[in-house]
Design a protein around this motif. Structure first.
Motif, PDB file in Angstrom:
ATOM      1  N   LEU A  23       0.825  -1.213   0.000  1.00 56.26           N
ATOM      2  CA  LEU A  23       0.000   0.000   0.000  1.00 56.26           C
ATOM      3  C   LEU A  23       0.856   1.258   0.000  1.00 56.26           C
ATOM      4  CD1 LEU A  23      -2.772   1.329   0.209  1.00 56.26           C
ATOM      5  CD2 LEU A  23      -2.634   1.067   2.696  1.00 56.26           C
ATOM      6  N   SER A  24       1.918   1.317   0.826  1.00 64.82           N
ATOM      7  CA  SER A  24       2.764   2.518   0.878  1.00 64.82           C
ATOM      8  C   SER A  24       3.516   2.728  -0.431  1.00 64.82           C
ATOM      9  CB  SER A  24       3.746   2.396   2.044  1.00 64.82           C
ATOM     10  OG  SER A  24       4.611   1.283   1.850  1.00 64.82           O
ATOM     11  N   HIS A  25       4.007   1.615  -1.040  1.00 67.19           N
ATOM     12  CA  HIS A  25       4.732   1.758  -2.306  1.00 67.19           C
ATOM     13  C   HIS A  25       3.798   2.174  -3.440  1.00 67.19           C
ATOM     14  CE1 HIS A  25       7.976  -0.366  -0.208  1.00 67.19           C
ATOM     15  NE2 HIS A  25       8.777   0.120  -1.151  1.00 67.19           N
ATOM     16  N   CYS A  26       2.553   1.701  -3.424  1.00 65.22           N
ATOM     17  CA  CYS A  26       1.606   2.088  -4.486  1.00 65.22           C
ATOM     18  C   CYS A  26       1.169   3.543  -4.364  1.00 65.22           C
ATOM     19  CB  CYS A  26       0.381   1.170  -4.448  1.00 65.22           C
ATOM     20  SG  CYS A  26       0.715  -0.502  -5.003  1.00 65.22           S
ATOM     21  N   CYS A  27       1.042   4.063  -3.132  1.00 55.69           N
ATOM     22  CA  CYS A  27       0.557   5.444  -2.938  1.00 55.69           C
ATOM     23  C   CYS A  27       1.639   6.487  -3.227  1.00 55.69           C
ATOM     24  CB  CYS A  27       0.037   5.627  -1.516  1.00 55.69           C
ATOM     25  SG  CYS A  27      -1.487   4.724  -1.191  1.00 55.69           S
ATOM     26  N   VAL A  28       2.913   6.133  -3.037  1.00 58.54           N
ATOM     27  CA  VAL A  28       4.000   7.089  -3.266  1.00 58.54           C
ATOM     28  C   VAL A  28       4.347   7.097  -4.753  1.00 58.54           C
ATOM     29  CG1 VAL A  28       6.402   7.642  -2.765  1.00 58.54           C
ATOM     30  CG2 VAL A  28       4.912   6.799  -0.958  1.00 58.54           C
ATOM     31  N   GLY A  29       4.326   8.281  -5.346  1.00 63.24           N
ATOM     32  CA  GLY A  29       4.625   8.411  -6.773  1.00 63.24           C
ATOM     33  C   GLY A  29       3.432   8.194  -7.668  1.00 63.24           C
ATOM     34  N   LEU A  30       2.236   8.091  -7.098  1.00 63.46           N
ATOM     35  CA  LEU A  30       1.031   7.869  -7.879  1.00 63.46           C
ATOM     36  C   LEU A  30       0.441   9.205  -8.317  1.00 63.46           C
ATOM     37  CD1 LEU A  30      -1.290   6.068  -8.935  1.00 63.46           C
ATOM     38  CD2 LEU A  30      -2.314   6.205  -6.667  1.00 63.46           C
ATOM     39  N   GLU A  31       0.012   9.256  -9.579  1.00 62.43           N
ATOM     40  CA  GLU A  31      -0.675  10.444 -10.110  1.00 62.43           C
ATOM     41  C   GLU A  31      -2.129  10.065 -10.325  1.00 62.43           C
ATOM     42  OE1 GLU A  31       1.349  11.604 -13.606  1.00 62.43           O
ATOM     43  OE2 GLU A  31       3.221  12.145 -12.574  1.00 62.43           O
ATOM     44  N   PRO A  32      -3.045  10.496  -9.428  1.00 68.96           N
ATOM     45  CA  PRO A  32      -4.434  10.005  -9.492  1.00 68.96           C
ATOM     46  C   PRO A  32      -5.235  10.547 -10.664  1.00 68.96           C
ATOM     47  CG  PRO A  32      -4.199  11.621  -7.758  1.00 68.96           C
ATOM     48  CD  PRO A  32      -2.822  11.376  -8.275  1.00 68.96           C
ATOM     49  N   GLY A  33      -4.858  11.675 -11.225  1.00 68.60           N
ATOM     50  CA  GLY A  33      -5.591  12.225 -12.366  1.00 68.60           C
ATOM     51  C   GLY A  33      -6.852  12.939 -11.947  1.00 68.60           C
ATOM     52  N   GLU A  34      -8.014  12.489 -12.430  1.00 66.46           N
ATOM     53  CA  GLU A  34      -9.273  13.190 -12.173  1.00 66.46           C
ATOM     54  C   GLU A  34      -9.719  13.063 -10.718  1.00 66.46           C
ATOM     55  OE1 GLU A  34     -12.075  11.662 -14.910  1.00 66.46           O
ATOM     56  OE2 GLU A  34     -11.083  12.490 -16.694  1.00 66.46           O
ATOM     57  N   ASP A  35      -9.369  11.952 -10.031  1.00 67.56           N
ATOM     58  CA  ASP A  35      -9.811  11.714  -8.648  1.00 67.56           C
ATOM     59  C   ASP A  35      -8.780  12.199  -7.645  1.00 67.56           C
ATOM     60  OD1 ASP A  35     -11.990  10.520  -9.798  1.00 67.56           O
ATOM     61  OD2 ASP A  35     -11.100   8.516  -9.760  1.00 67.56           O
ATOM     62  N   ALA A  36      -8.080  13.283  -7.963  1.00 70.62           N
ATOM     63  CA  ALA A  36      -7.007  13.751  -7.076  1.00 70.62           C
ATOM     64  C   ALA A  36      -7.543  14.199  -5.726  1.00 70.62           C
ATOM     65  CB  ALA A  36      -6.246  14.900  -7.746  1.00 70.62           C
ATOM     66  N   GLU A  37      -8.674  14.904  -5.715  1.00 65.00           N
ATOM     67  CA  GLU A  37      -9.214  15.405  -4.451  1.00 65.00           C
ATOM     68  C   GLU A  37      -9.591  14.261  -3.514  1.00 65.00           C
ATOM     69  OE1 GLU A  37     -12.716  18.477  -2.924  1.00 65.00           O
ATOM     70  OE2 GLU A  37     -12.442  18.036  -5.060  1.00 65.00           O
ATOM     71  N   GLU A  38     -10.221  13.247  -4.048  1.00 67.64           N
ATOM     72  CA  GLU A  38     -10.605  12.087  -3.225  1.00 67.64           C
ATOM     73  C   GLU A  38      -9.363  11.348  -2.729  1.00 67.64           C
ATOM     74  OE1 GLU A  38     -13.200   7.943  -3.694  1.00 67.64           O
ATOM     75  OE2 GLU A  38     -12.966   9.343  -5.381  1.00 67.64           O
ATOM     76  N   PHE A  39      -8.358  11.244  -3.602  1.00 66.72           N
ATOM     77  CA  PHE A  39      -7.137  10.524  -3.233  1.00 66.72           C
ATOM     78  C   PHE A  39      -6.401  11.227  -2.101  1.00 66.72           C
ATOM     79  CE2 PHE A  39      -2.524   9.970  -3.897  1.00 66.72           C
ATOM     80  CZ  PHE A  39      -2.427   8.597  -3.699  1.00 66.72           C
ATOM     81  N   TYR A  40      -6.240  12.550  -2.215  1.00 63.44           N
ATOM     82  CA  TYR A  40      -5.450  13.280  -1.222  1.00 63.44           C
ATOM     83  C   TYR A  40      -6.222  13.552   0.073  1.00 63.44           C
ATOM     84  CZ  TYR A  40      -1.908  14.092  -4.810  1.00 63.44           C
ATOM     85  OH  TYR A  40      -0.945  13.922  -5.758  1.00 63.44           O
ATOM     86  N   ASN A  41      -7.530  13.736  -0.025  1.00 67.86           N
ATOM     87  CA  ASN A  41      -8.307  14.123   1.152  1.00 67.86           C
ATOM     88  C   ASN A  41      -8.907  12.938   1.911  1.00 67.86           C
ATOM     89  OD1 ASN A  41      -7.763  16.782   0.521  1.00 67.86           O
ATOM     90  ND2 ASN A  41      -9.666  17.060  -0.626  1.00 67.86           N
TER      91      ASN A  41
END
Length: 598
Positions: free
Chosen positions: A87-105
């Motif tokens: 989970l930590s390796h997948c989240c670091v360096g990920l560019e979520p695109g359109e769902d950026a707000e949901e991903f970061y918040n």
């Protein structure tokens, strides 16, 4: 929206997760570790793989699995620790695109909180474990979870505040176990080395709790490892933020901290850091810190002021540059103008010198030619006349020079004389004005009394005037006759004036009519070009005019129709006789035509 060109391994893994039962999902998700490890680190392919994992909600499956109890997951803490790494390796360096707000918040804060919950569960299991091998395995799993959390926080710095504010993190920090406490404090030290500014953005209560726990471990823990980590962590906080140093130095909660630290004997491993911490808490160092703080504040004020002055000068620089260019160009134009003027004067001086030389040469040639022409007996007379003319010219120039010199010498006295005249005139005007004001505002002194001689003299003057200008006396009858004559003349004048006005109006109307007829005649077309209704515009209402027009028309027709030999002796202005019966026709006809036909 699913991305195009998805990795087939991700597709097959997502399909397998969707079809498999819930208890097999954690084991299937462990295959993501092999996919991530086989992809080159830092490549675009790895970013694409992480995007595919996020788009197919495999990261959310990992979060759901981590939120379950350990007893329900196959493989226990081994599977959980590996999933935390994935989970930590997948989240670091990920560019979520359109769902950026949901991903970061939402997703990232929940992942960090799950890691802290897993840490607390591992802490409880570690404390309750009896065997040494089991404790060693649980400590290893705890270190994996904390490393995963640190990896996640290092990739997303905004999660530091969430971690520091979490109650689970405070519970982890408040443990009495040396191994767990050293791991948590090491993780906190690494986090603060990434960004220590978030430490001041949390609540004061949370900050005090962290400081209390670190100081407690420094003073009360017998383990040198834990004391060393606590010393380094407290030194890092104090050096990074002067507010924390002032808090440790002045706050009543930490009163006597320096004296307690002086009583402690530091170990050889962290002796330097311990002495450095004591030095920071000393009054001298505090004074230096205050001075440094004031120095920094003064430097900041100076920087703002210098920046303001520099921006102000930069704003004025274009106008100053324009002014400098204008002054330079005007000075250069003046210099060039002065050079051209000097050159023109030099050319004019040379031209005058050449003209004088040429005139002198011509005069000498003329004199020689005159001497050749003049009779030898008349040469002496001619020379005498030339000498007299030359003497007259010299005398004229000398007298002019002398008079000009005398005038320049007398000019100051003349200016003094004019100035004196102006002063006298102004003084006289001022005195006259003062005398006038004095007369105007003088008090009334009354009339002088007349003497008998003066009365006799005045009566004699009045009698003489009456004798020279006798009054005209007129009777009432004569006055009435004169009044009636004046009334008759006035009535006659007004009646004549009304007739003259009517005659003048009639004359003006006739002039306007004549002007209109003339204008129409000037613009009239020829008979060939005229239409049916146009001749009607030129009918005259006056019988004499119509008769004269008819006569002129007949004359023109006879003159045109007559043979050429009959018109030899006639002039253009001669009148031709015509019978009177031809004029007996009705006079409402056209009295003039257009231009003559060719």
């Amino acid at each position: 929206m699913k991305p195009r060109g998805t990795d087939p391994r991700i597709l097959s893994l997502a399909a397998e997760v969707a079809k498999s039962p819930e208890q097999n999902v954690p084991i299937i998700l462990l295959k993501l570790k092999e996919i991530i490890n086989n992809t080159p680190l830092g490549s675009s392919e790895l970013k694409k793989v992480k995007q595919d994992i996020y788009c197919y909600d495999l990261i959310r499956y990992c979060l759901l699995v981590l939120s379950q109890e350990c007893s329900r997951i196959q493989g226990g803490w081994t599977t959980i620790s590996q999933l935390a790494q994935i989970l930590s390796h997948c989240c670091v360096g990920l560019e979520p695109g359109e769902d950026a707000e949901e991903f970061y918040n939402e997703l990232l804060p929940s992942a960090a909180e799950n890691f802290l919950v897993l840490g607390r569960q591992l802490q409880t299991c570690f404390i309750n474990a009896a065997k040494g091998e089991e404790k060693k395995e649980l400590l290893h799993f705890f270190q994996i979870v904390t490393d995963s959390l640190f990896w996640l926080v290092g990739g997303h710095v905004q999660l530091i505040q969430n971690v520091l504010r979490s109650d689970n993190f405070l519970h982890l920090l408040q443990t009495d176990n040396v191994q767990i406490g050293s791991t948590v404090m090491t993780m906190l030290q690494n986090i603060l080395q990434i960004n220590s500014g978030d430490l001041l953005r949390i609540e004061a209560k949370t900050l005090h709790s962290i400081l209390d726990e670190v100081i407690f471990k420094l003073l009360s823990t017998p383990s040198p490892v834990l004391r060393s980590i606590a010393t380094k962590l407290l030194l890092l906080m104090a050096e990074s933020h002067q507010e924390i140093l002032i808090l440790l130095r002045l706050s009543a909660c930490y009163k006597g901290l320096r004296s307690l630290l002086n009583k402690k004997e530091p170990g050889t491993e962290f002796c330097q850091e311990f002495r450095q911490l004591i030095g920071l808490l000393s009054p001298r160092v505090y004074q230096e810190v205050e001075e440094e703080k004031l120095h920094q504040a003064a430097s900041l004020i100076q920087a703002y002021w210098k920046g303001f002055q520099t921006r102000k000068r930069l704003k004025k620089l274009p106008s100053a540059l324009i002014t400098l260019q204008r002054n330079f160009r005007s000075r250069r134009a003046k210099i060039l103008l002065e050079l051209s003027r000097r050159k023109e004067e030099e050319d004019r001086r040379l031209q005058l010198q050449l003209q004088r030389q040429r005139a002198m040469r011509l005069s000498r040639e003329l004199r020689l030619s005159m001497l050749e022409i003049v009779h030898p007996g008349q040469v002496e007379k001619h020379n005498r006349e030339l000498e007299e003319k030359s003497a007259l010219i010299i005398q004229k120039h000398w007298r002019g020079y002398r008079e000009r010199k005398n005038f320049h010498q007398q000019k100051p006295s003349l200016m003094e004389y004019k100035a004196a005249v102006i002063l006298q005139r102004a003084t006289l005007k001022f005195l006259a004005k003062c005398h006038k004001k004095k007369k105007l505002f003088a008090p009334w002194q009354g009339l002088r009394e007349l003497t008998d001689a003066r009365r006799v003299e005045l009566k004699q003057q009045v009698d003489d005037y009456v004798r020279r200008h006798p009054s005209s006396q007129m009777s009432a009858v004569t006055s009435r006759e004169l009044h009636s004559q004046a009334q008759e003349r006035l009535q006659h004048y007004f009646m004549g004036r009304a007739l003259e006005d009517r005659a003048q109006q009639h004359r003006e109307a006739l002039q306007a009519q004549i002007s209109t007829n003339i204008e129409q005649l000037m613009k009239a077309p020829s008979l060939k070009e005229a239409e049916e209704k146009e001749p009607e515009l030129f009918l005259s209402r006056s019988r004499p005019v119509a008769a004269k027009a008819k006569q002129a028309h007949l004359t023109t027709l006879k003159h045109v129709q007559a043979p050429w030999w009959k018109t030899l002796g006639e002039e253009a202005g001669d009148e031709i006789d015509y019978p009177k019966d031809e004029l007996s026709v009705e006079l409402g006809t056209l009295f003039i035509s257009g231009p003559k036909p060719p």
